[in-house]
Design a protein around this motif. Structure first.
Motif, PDB file in Angstrom:
ATOM      1  N   PRO A 231       0.753  -1.272   0.095  1.00  0.00           N
ATOM      2  CA  PRO A 231      -0.392  -0.040   0.160  1.00  0.00           C
ATOM      3  C   PRO A 231       0.854   1.286   0.079  1.00  0.00           C
TER       4      PRO A 231
ATOM      5  N   PHE B 117      -8.240   8.542  -0.001  1.00  0.00           N
ATOM      6  CA  PHE B 117      -8.531   8.135  -0.960  1.00  0.00           C
ATOM      7  C   PHE B 117     -10.018   8.190  -1.956  1.00  0.00           C
TER       8      PHE B 117
ATOM      9  N   ARG C 131      -9.408   0.597  -5.983  1.00  0.00           N
ATOM     10  CA  ARG C 131      -9.438   1.772  -5.583  1.00  0.00           C
ATOM     11  C   ARG C 131      -9.579   1.153  -3.467  1.00  0.00           C
ATOM     12  N   ASP C 132      -9.604   2.200  -2.731  1.00  0.00           N
ATOM     13  CA  ASP C 132      -9.675   2.427  -1.847  1.00  0.00           C
ATOM     14  C   ASP C 132     -10.389   3.200  -1.513  1.00  0.00           C
TER      15      ASP C 132
ATOM     16  N   GLY D  51      -7.707   6.494   4.228  1.00  0.00           N
ATOM     17  CA  GLY D  51      -8.106   5.340   3.624  1.00  0.00           C
ATOM     18  C   GLY D  51      -8.329   3.836   4.388  1.00  0.00           C
ATOM     19  N   THR D  52      -8.849   2.851   3.927  1.00  0.00           N
ATOM     20  CA  THR D  52      -9.539   1.844   5.227  1.00  0.00           C
ATOM     21  C   THR D  52      -7.835   0.426   4.894  1.00  0.00           C
TER      22      THR D  52
ATOM     23  N   ARG E 268      -7.471  -1.687   2.287  1.00  0.00           N
ATOM     24  CA  ARG E 268      -7.642  -2.577   1.259  1.00  0.00           C
ATOM     25  C   ARG E 268      -8.631  -1.982  -0.014  1.00  0.00           C
ATOM     26  N   GLY E 269      -8.271  -2.225  -1.184  1.00  0.00           N
ATOM     27  CA  GLY E 269      -8.392  -1.945  -2.394  1.00  0.00           C
ATOM     28  C   GLY E 269      -9.543  -2.912  -3.459  1.00  0.00           C
TER      29      GLY E 269
ATOM     30  N   VAL F  50      -4.220   1.923  -3.786  1.00  0.00           N
ATOM     31  CA  VAL F  50      -4.467   1.911  -1.624  1.00  0.00           C
ATOM     32  C   VAL F  50      -3.867   2.130  -0.628  1.00  0.00           C
TER      33      VAL F  50
ATOM     34  N   THR G 263      -2.413   2.306   6.494  1.00  0.00           N
ATOM     35  CA  THR G 263      -2.945   3.646   7.020  1.00  0.00           C
ATOM     36  C   THR G 263      -1.867   3.655   8.194  1.00  0.00           C
TER      37      THR G 263
ATOM     38  N   THR H 121     -15.517  -0.516   6.877  1.00  0.00           N
ATOM     39  CA  THR H 121     -14.798  -1.506   6.187  1.00  0.00           C
ATOM     40  C   THR H 121     -15.311  -2.204   4.994  1.00  0.00           C
TER      41      THR H 121
END
Ligand SMILES: NC(=O)c1ccc[n+]([C@@H]2O[C@H](COP(=O)([O-])OP(=O)(O)OC[C@H]3O[C@@H](n4cnc5c(N)ncnc54)[C@H](O)[C@@H]3O)[C@@H](O)[C@H]2O)c1
Length: 319
Positions: free
Chosen positions: A125, A166, A216-217, A246-247, A249-250, A284, A287, A301
Protein backbone atom coordinates in the motif's frame (compact mmCIF):
# COMPACT_ATOMS: atom_id res chain seq x y z
CA UNK A 1 -13.90 26.01 18.92
CA UNK A 2 -14.72 28.44 16.14
CA UNK A 3 -14.17 26.62 12.82
CA UNK A 4 -14.32 27.80 9.20
CA UNK A 5 -15.48 25.08 6.81
CA UNK A 6 -15.02 25.86 3.11
CA UNK A 7 -17.02 23.80 0.61
CA UNK A 8 -19.68 23.33 3.31
CA UNK A 9 -22.40 22.71 0.71
CA UNK A 10 -20.48 19.79 -0.76
CA UNK A 11 -20.43 16.11 0.09
CA UNK A 12 -17.58 15.85 2.59
CA UNK A 13 -17.83 19.43 3.90
CA UNK A 14 -21.50 19.07 4.83
CA UNK A 15 -20.96 15.77 6.62
CA UNK A 16 -17.97 17.15 8.54
CA UNK A 17 -19.81 20.34 9.49
CA UNK A 18 -22.67 18.23 10.83
CA UNK A 19 -20.25 16.44 13.15
CA UNK A 20 -18.69 19.74 14.29
CA UNK A 21 -22.07 21.28 15.08
CA UNK A 22 -23.09 18.12 16.96
CA UNK A 23 -20.07 18.38 19.22
CA UNK A 24 -20.78 22.04 19.98
CA UNK A 25 -18.33 23.89 17.76
CA UNK A 26 -19.26 27.26 16.30
CA UNK A 27 -19.14 26.66 12.53
CA UNK A 28 -18.99 29.25 9.76
CA UNK A 29 -19.39 27.69 6.31
CA UNK A 30 -18.36 29.28 3.01
CA UNK A 31 -19.39 27.96 -0.39
CA UNK A 32 -19.92 29.61 -3.78
CA UNK A 33 -22.43 26.89 -4.74
CA UNK A 34 -20.53 26.21 -7.98
CA UNK A 35 -21.26 22.54 -7.45
CA UNK A 36 -22.66 22.25 -3.92
CA UNK A 37 -26.28 22.67 -2.93
CA UNK A 38 -27.51 25.32 -0.48
CA UNK A 39 -29.95 22.71 0.86
CA UNK A 40 -26.95 20.62 1.86
CA UNK A 41 -25.66 23.15 4.40
CA UNK A 42 -26.31 21.61 7.82
CA UNK A 43 -28.57 23.28 10.36
CA UNK A 44 -26.57 25.20 12.92
CA UNK A 45 -23.93 26.39 10.44
CA UNK A 46 -23.60 30.12 9.84
CA UNK A 47 -23.61 30.00 6.03
CA UNK A 48 -21.86 32.59 3.87
CA UNK A 49 -22.35 32.30 0.12
CA UNK A 50 -19.12 33.44 -1.44
CA UNK A 51 -15.83 32.52 -3.03
CA UNK A 52 -12.71 31.50 -1.15
CA UNK A 53 -10.71 33.71 -3.53
CA UNK A 54 -12.40 36.75 -2.02
CA UNK A 55 -9.71 38.00 0.38
CA UNK A 56 -11.91 40.73 1.91
CA UNK A 57 -14.76 38.30 2.49
CA UNK A 58 -12.55 35.78 4.29
CA UNK A 59 -10.94 38.56 6.37
CA UNK A 60 -14.40 39.87 7.31
CA UNK A 61 -15.29 36.52 8.89
CA UNK A 62 -12.82 37.09 11.72
CA UNK A 63 -10.42 34.75 13.44
CA UNK A 64 -10.85 30.98 13.66
CA UNK A 65 -9.26 28.27 15.76
CA UNK A 66 -9.03 26.27 12.55
CA UNK A 67 -10.11 26.21 8.93
CA UNK A 68 -11.06 22.92 7.28
CA UNK A 69 -10.61 23.55 3.58
CA UNK A 70 -12.77 21.35 1.32
CA UNK A 71 -13.69 23.87 -1.41
CA UNK A 72 -12.36 23.02 -4.84
CA UNK A 73 -13.00 21.29 -8.12
CA UNK A 74 -12.63 17.55 -7.87
CA UNK A 75 -12.75 15.78 -11.25
CA UNK A 76 -9.33 14.60 -12.39
CA UNK A 77 -10.65 13.72 -15.88
CA UNK A 78 -12.06 17.21 -16.35
CA UNK A 79 -8.78 18.70 -15.10
CA UNK A 80 -7.01 17.09 -18.06
CA UNK A 81 -9.25 19.11 -20.40
CA UNK A 82 -9.26 22.45 -18.57
CA UNK A 83 -6.14 22.54 -16.38
CA UNK A 84 -6.25 26.34 -16.22
CA UNK A 85 -9.60 26.20 -14.42
CA UNK A 86 -8.27 23.70 -11.88
CA UNK A 87 -5.11 25.68 -11.15
CA UNK A 88 -7.15 28.89 -10.83
CA UNK A 89 -9.73 27.46 -8.44
CA UNK A 90 -7.73 24.90 -6.49
CA UNK A 91 -4.42 26.75 -6.31
CA UNK A 92 -4.80 30.51 -6.92
CA UNK A 93 -8.10 30.81 -5.00
CA UNK A 94 -6.75 28.72 -2.12
CA UNK A 95 -3.62 30.88 -1.87
CA UNK A 96 -5.77 34.00 -1.58
CA UNK A 97 -7.80 32.35 1.15
CA UNK A 98 -4.65 31.25 3.00
CA UNK A 99 -3.28 34.78 2.80
CA UNK A 100 -6.50 36.10 4.35
CA UNK A 101 -6.40 33.45 7.09
CA UNK A 102 -2.75 34.12 7.94
CA UNK A 103 -3.29 37.89 7.94
CA UNK A 104 -6.35 37.42 10.16
CA UNK A 105 -4.51 35.24 12.69
CA UNK A 106 -6.14 31.84 12.09
CA UNK A 107 -3.68 29.30 13.39
CA UNK A 108 -4.57 25.89 11.89
CA UNK A 109 -5.61 24.61 8.47
CA UNK A 110 -6.75 21.09 7.64
CA UNK A 111 -6.59 20.59 3.89
CA UNK A 112 -8.48 18.14 1.65
CA UNK A 113 -5.67 16.65 -0.31
CA UNK A 114 -5.96 13.52 -2.38
CA UNK A 115 -4.40 10.20 -3.27
CA UNK A 116 -4.17 11.86 -6.68
CA UNK A 117 -0.88 13.41 -5.54
CA UNK A 118 0.83 10.03 -5.89
CA UNK A 119 0.15 9.05 -9.51
CA UNK A 120 1.21 5.52 -10.49
CA UNK A 121 2.98 4.08 -7.47
CA UNK A 122 5.22 1.03 -7.60
CA UNK A 123 4.91 -0.04 -3.95
CA UNK A 124 1.58 -0.85 -2.35
CA UNK A 125 0.00 0.00 0.00
CA UNK A 126 1.01 3.62 -0.57
CA UNK A 127 2.91 5.28 2.27
CA UNK A 128 3.01 9.04 2.68
CA UNK A 129 6.67 9.27 1.73
CA UNK A 130 6.10 7.53 -1.61
CA UNK A 131 7.13 9.65 -4.61
CA UNK A 132 4.54 12.24 -5.61
CA UNK A 133 4.16 12.29 -9.39
CA UNK A 134 0.55 13.29 -10.10
CA UNK A 135 -0.93 12.08 -13.39
CA UNK A 136 -3.46 14.91 -13.63
CA UNK A 137 -3.61 18.69 -13.09
CA UNK A 138 -6.11 17.95 -10.31
CA UNK A 139 -3.53 15.89 -8.40
CA UNK A 140 -0.86 18.49 -9.14
CA UNK A 141 -3.11 21.26 -7.80
CA UNK A 142 -3.40 19.38 -4.49
CA UNK A 143 0.35 18.86 -4.31
CA UNK A 144 1.03 22.54 -4.97
CA UNK A 145 -1.13 23.55 -2.01
CA UNK A 146 0.52 20.92 0.18
CA UNK A 147 3.89 22.45 -0.67
CA UNK A 148 2.68 25.97 0.11
CA UNK A 149 1.27 24.79 3.44
CA UNK A 150 4.53 23.06 4.32
CA UNK A 151 6.39 26.36 3.80
CA UNK A 152 3.81 28.34 5.74
CA UNK A 153 4.15 25.88 8.62
CA UNK A 154 7.94 25.84 8.45
CA UNK A 155 8.00 29.62 8.64
CA UNK A 156 5.59 29.64 11.59
CA UNK A 157 2.73 31.30 9.69
CA UNK A 158 0.24 28.55 10.56
CA UNK A 159 0.02 24.85 11.40
CA UNK A 160 -1.34 22.59 8.69
CA UNK A 161 -2.50 19.03 8.07
CA UNK A 162 -2.82 17.68 4.53
CA UNK A 163 -5.18 14.72 4.52
CA UNK A 164 -4.80 12.62 1.40
CA UNK A 165 -8.19 10.98 0.95
CA UNK A 166 -8.50 7.94 -1.15
CA UNK A 167 -12.02 7.49 -2.63
CA UNK A 168 -14.67 9.16 -0.50
CA UNK A 169 -17.83 7.08 -0.53
CA UNK A 170 -20.88 6.07 1.48
CA UNK A 171 -23.11 8.93 2.53
CA UNK A 172 -25.89 9.91 4.85
CA UNK A 173 -29.52 10.58 3.98
CA UNK A 174 -29.14 14.19 5.13
CA UNK A 175 -25.98 14.76 3.06
CA UNK A 176 -25.71 12.34 0.13
CA UNK A 177 -22.93 12.35 -2.44
CA UNK A 178 -23.97 14.76 -5.15
CA UNK A 179 -21.71 16.37 -7.70
CA UNK A 180 -23.03 18.60 -10.47
CA UNK A 181 -21.09 16.54 -13.01
CA UNK A 182 -20.83 13.15 -11.37
CA UNK A 183 -17.67 11.21 -12.16
CA UNK A 184 -17.48 8.88 -9.17
CA UNK A 185 -18.06 5.19 -9.69
CA UNK A 186 -20.52 4.39 -6.90
CA UNK A 187 -23.04 7.23 -7.43
CA UNK A 188 -22.86 6.70 -11.21
CA UNK A 189 -23.47 2.97 -10.83
CA UNK A 190 -26.35 3.55 -8.39
CA UNK A 191 -28.00 6.01 -10.77
CA UNK A 192 -27.61 3.55 -13.63
CA UNK A 193 -28.91 0.61 -11.60
CA UNK A 194 -31.91 2.72 -10.61
CA UNK A 195 -32.67 3.60 -14.24
CA UNK A 196 -31.78 7.28 -13.76
CA UNK A 197 -28.98 7.12 -16.32
CA UNK A 198 -29.20 5.65 -19.79
CA UNK A 199 -25.62 4.45 -19.94
CA UNK A 200 -22.79 3.37 -17.72
CA UNK A 201 -19.25 3.11 -19.03
CA UNK A 202 -16.41 1.31 -17.30
CA UNK A 203 -13.20 3.09 -18.31
CA UNK A 204 -10.46 0.55 -18.96
CA UNK A 205 -10.55 -3.22 -18.55
CA UNK A 206 -6.93 -3.81 -19.48
CA UNK A 207 -5.17 -2.51 -16.37
CA UNK A 208 -2.56 -4.80 -14.79
CA UNK A 209 -4.99 -5.92 -12.05
CA UNK A 210 -6.68 -9.26 -11.37
CA UNK A 211 -9.81 -8.44 -13.41
CA UNK A 212 -8.33 -5.68 -15.57
CA UNK A 213 -10.23 -2.82 -13.90
CA UNK A 214 -8.86 -0.08 -11.65
CA UNK A 215 -8.54 -0.76 -7.93
CA UNK A 216 -9.44 1.93 -5.41
CA UNK A 217 -9.65 2.26 -1.63
CA UNK A 218 -13.15 3.42 -0.60
CA UNK A 219 -13.39 5.38 2.64
CA UNK A 220 -16.73 6.29 4.19
CA UNK A 221 -17.52 10.00 4.44
CA UNK A 222 -18.31 9.67 8.15
CA UNK A 223 -14.84 8.22 8.75
CA UNK A 224 -13.36 11.14 6.79
CA UNK A 225 -15.35 13.64 8.83
CA UNK A 226 -14.04 12.17 12.08
CA UNK A 227 -10.44 12.31 10.85
CA UNK A 228 -10.65 16.08 10.27
CA UNK A 229 -11.59 16.71 13.86
CA UNK A 230 -8.74 14.50 15.07
CA UNK A 231 -6.38 16.38 12.76
CA UNK A 232 -7.29 19.74 14.33
CA UNK A 233 -6.33 18.32 17.72
CA UNK A 234 -3.15 16.65 16.37
CA UNK A 235 -1.93 20.06 15.20
CA UNK A 236 -1.41 20.99 18.85
CA UNK A 237 1.65 18.73 18.65
CA UNK A 238 2.72 19.14 15.01
CA UNK A 239 3.46 22.12 12.79
CA UNK A 240 2.78 20.16 9.61
CA UNK A 241 1.43 16.72 8.91
CA UNK A 242 0.52 14.61 5.93
CA UNK A 243 -1.72 11.58 6.42
CA UNK A 244 -3.41 9.15 4.09
CA UNK A 245 -7.06 8.47 4.81
CA UNK A 246 -8.11 5.09 3.50
CA UNK A 247 -9.04 1.63 4.71
CA UNK A 248 -5.94 -0.16 3.47
CA UNK A 249 -8.08 -2.46 1.32
CA UNK A 250 -8.72 -2.02 -2.39
CA UNK A 251 -11.68 -3.07 -4.52
CA UNK A 252 -11.72 -3.29 -8.30
CA UNK A 253 -14.33 -1.45 -10.32
CA UNK A 254 -15.94 -4.79 -11.16
CA UNK A 255 -16.12 -5.73 -7.47
CA UNK A 256 -17.85 -2.40 -6.80
CA UNK A 257 -20.35 -3.05 -9.59
CA UNK A 258 -21.04 -6.51 -8.12
CA UNK A 259 -21.66 -4.88 -4.71
CA UNK A 260 -24.03 -2.37 -6.32
CA UNK A 261 -25.97 -5.28 -7.86
CA UNK A 262 -26.14 -7.10 -4.50
CA UNK A 263 -27.24 -4.00 -2.57
CA UNK A 264 -29.78 -2.65 -5.04
CA UNK A 265 -30.95 -5.97 -6.42
CA UNK A 266 -30.69 -4.34 -9.84
CA UNK A 267 -28.39 -5.36 -12.69
CA UNK A 268 -27.89 -3.84 -16.11
CA UNK A 269 -25.34 -4.39 -18.85
CA UNK A 270 -22.19 -2.32 -18.44
CA UNK A 271 -20.30 -0.96 -21.44
CA UNK A 272 -16.51 -0.74 -21.41
CA UNK A 273 -14.37 1.91 -23.04
CA UNK A 274 -10.69 2.86 -23.23
CA UNK A 275 -8.82 3.94 -20.13
CA UNK A 276 -9.51 7.49 -18.98
CA UNK A 277 -6.36 9.63 -19.15
CA UNK A 278 -4.89 10.34 -15.73
CA UNK A 279 -6.31 7.28 -13.93
CA UNK A 280 -3.62 5.23 -12.12
CA UNK A 281 -4.20 1.44 -12.00
CA UNK A 282 -4.18 0.93 -8.23
CA UNK A 283 -4.53 3.34 -5.29
CA UNK A 284 -4.62 1.71 -1.86
CA UNK A 285 -3.57 3.52 1.31
CA UNK A 286 -1.16 2.53 3.98
CA UNK A 287 -3.09 3.42 7.11
CA UNK A 288 -0.22 3.22 9.60
CA UNK A 289 0.55 6.92 9.88
CA UNK A 290 -3.08 7.99 10.38
CA UNK A 291 -3.38 5.36 13.11
CA UNK A 292 -0.20 6.53 14.81
CA UNK A 293 -0.51 10.30 14.44
CA UNK A 294 -4.28 10.88 14.45
CA UNK A 295 -5.39 7.79 16.36
CA UNK A 296 -7.72 7.16 13.42
CA UNK A 297 -8.79 4.03 11.61
CA UNK A 298 -11.72 3.65 9.28
CA UNK A 299 -14.68 2.02 10.98
CA UNK A 300 -16.63 1.35 7.79
CA UNK A 301 -14.57 -1.25 5.99
CA UNK A 302 -17.16 -3.54 4.35
CA UNK A 303 -17.77 -2.64 0.71
CA UNK A 304 -21.41 -3.75 0.79
CA UNK A 305 -22.01 -1.58 3.87
CA UNK A 306 -20.45 1.47 2.21
CA UNK A 307 -22.50 0.90 -0.95
CA UNK A 308 -25.66 0.31 1.11
CA UNK A 309 -25.21 3.67 2.87
CA UNK A 310 -24.62 5.36 -0.49
CA UNK A 311 -27.78 3.69 -1.83
CA UNK A 312 -29.89 4.88 1.13
CA UNK A 313 -28.46 8.39 0.65
CA UNK A 314 -29.05 8.24 -3.11
CA UNK A 315 -32.68 7.32 -2.62
CA UNK A 316 -33.12 10.19 -0.16
CA UNK A 317 -31.65 12.58 -2.77
CA UNK A 318 -33.87 11.21 -5.53
CA UNK A 319 -37.06 11.89 -3.50
N1 LIG B 1 -14.81 13.00 -3.11
C1 LIG B 1 -13.64 12.37 -3.13
O1 LIG B 1 -13.55 11.17 -3.40
C2 LIG B 1 -12.38 13.13 -2.82
C3 LIG B 1 -11.15 12.43 -2.79
C4 LIG B 1 -9.98 13.14 -2.50
C5 LIG B 1 -10.04 14.49 -2.20
N2 LIG B 1 -11.25 15.13 -2.24
C6 LIG B 1 -11.27 16.57 -1.96
O2 LIG B 1 -12.21 16.82 -0.94
C7 LIG B 1 -12.82 18.09 -1.12
C8 LIG B 1 -14.32 17.95 -1.03
O3 LIG B 1 -14.77 16.99 -1.98
P1 LIG B 1 -16.33 16.70 -2.18
O4 LIG B 1 -16.46 15.32 -2.74
O5 LIG B 1 -17.07 17.07 -0.96
O6 LIG B 1 -16.63 17.74 -3.35
P2 LIG B 1 -17.93 18.64 -3.59
O7 LIG B 1 -17.88 19.08 -5.01
O8 LIG B 1 -19.14 17.92 -3.11
O9 LIG B 1 -17.66 19.89 -2.62
C9 LIG B 1 -16.83 20.94 -2.95
C10 LIG B 1 -17.56 22.23 -2.62
O10 LIG B 1 -16.68 23.32 -2.84
C11 LIG B 1 -17.45 24.39 -3.40
N3 LIG B 1 -16.48 25.27 -4.09
C12 LIG B 1 -15.69 24.96 -5.17
N4 LIG B 1 -14.90 26.01 -5.48
C13 LIG B 1 -15.20 26.99 -4.57
C14 LIG B 1 -14.70 28.31 -4.38
N5 LIG B 1 -13.75 28.84 -5.18
N6 LIG B 1 -15.20 29.04 -3.37
C15 LIG B 1 -16.17 28.53 -2.55
N7 LIG B 1 -16.68 27.28 -2.69
C16 LIG B 1 -16.19 26.53 -3.70
C17 LIG B 1 -18.47 23.71 -4.29
O11 LIG B 1 -19.61 24.50 -4.56
C18 LIG B 1 -18.80 22.47 -3.47
O12 LIG B 1 -19.91 22.68 -2.62
C19 LIG B 1 -12.33 18.61 -2.48
O13 LIG B 1 -11.28 19.54 -2.25
C20 LIG B 1 -11.78 17.37 -3.15
O14 LIG B 1 -10.75 17.66 -4.06
C21 LIG B 1 -12.41 14.48 -2.53
Amino acid sequence: MRILVTGVAGFIGSNTATLLVARGDSVVGVDNLSSGLASNVPAGVEFVEGDIADYELIRSLGIFDACIHFAGFIASGESMEIPEVYFANNVAATLEMLRALVDGGTGKVVFSSSAGVYGDVATLPIEEDAPTTPTSPYGESKLMIEQALRWFAQQGRLRAAALRYFNAAGGTSAHPEHHSQETHLIPLALAYANGDRDAFVLFGDDYPTSDGTCIRDYVHVLDLARAHILAIDALDNHNYLVCNLGTGRGFSNREVLDAVARVTGLTRQVATADRRPGDPAVLVASTARAERVLGWTAQHTQLDGIVADAWTAYQALAK
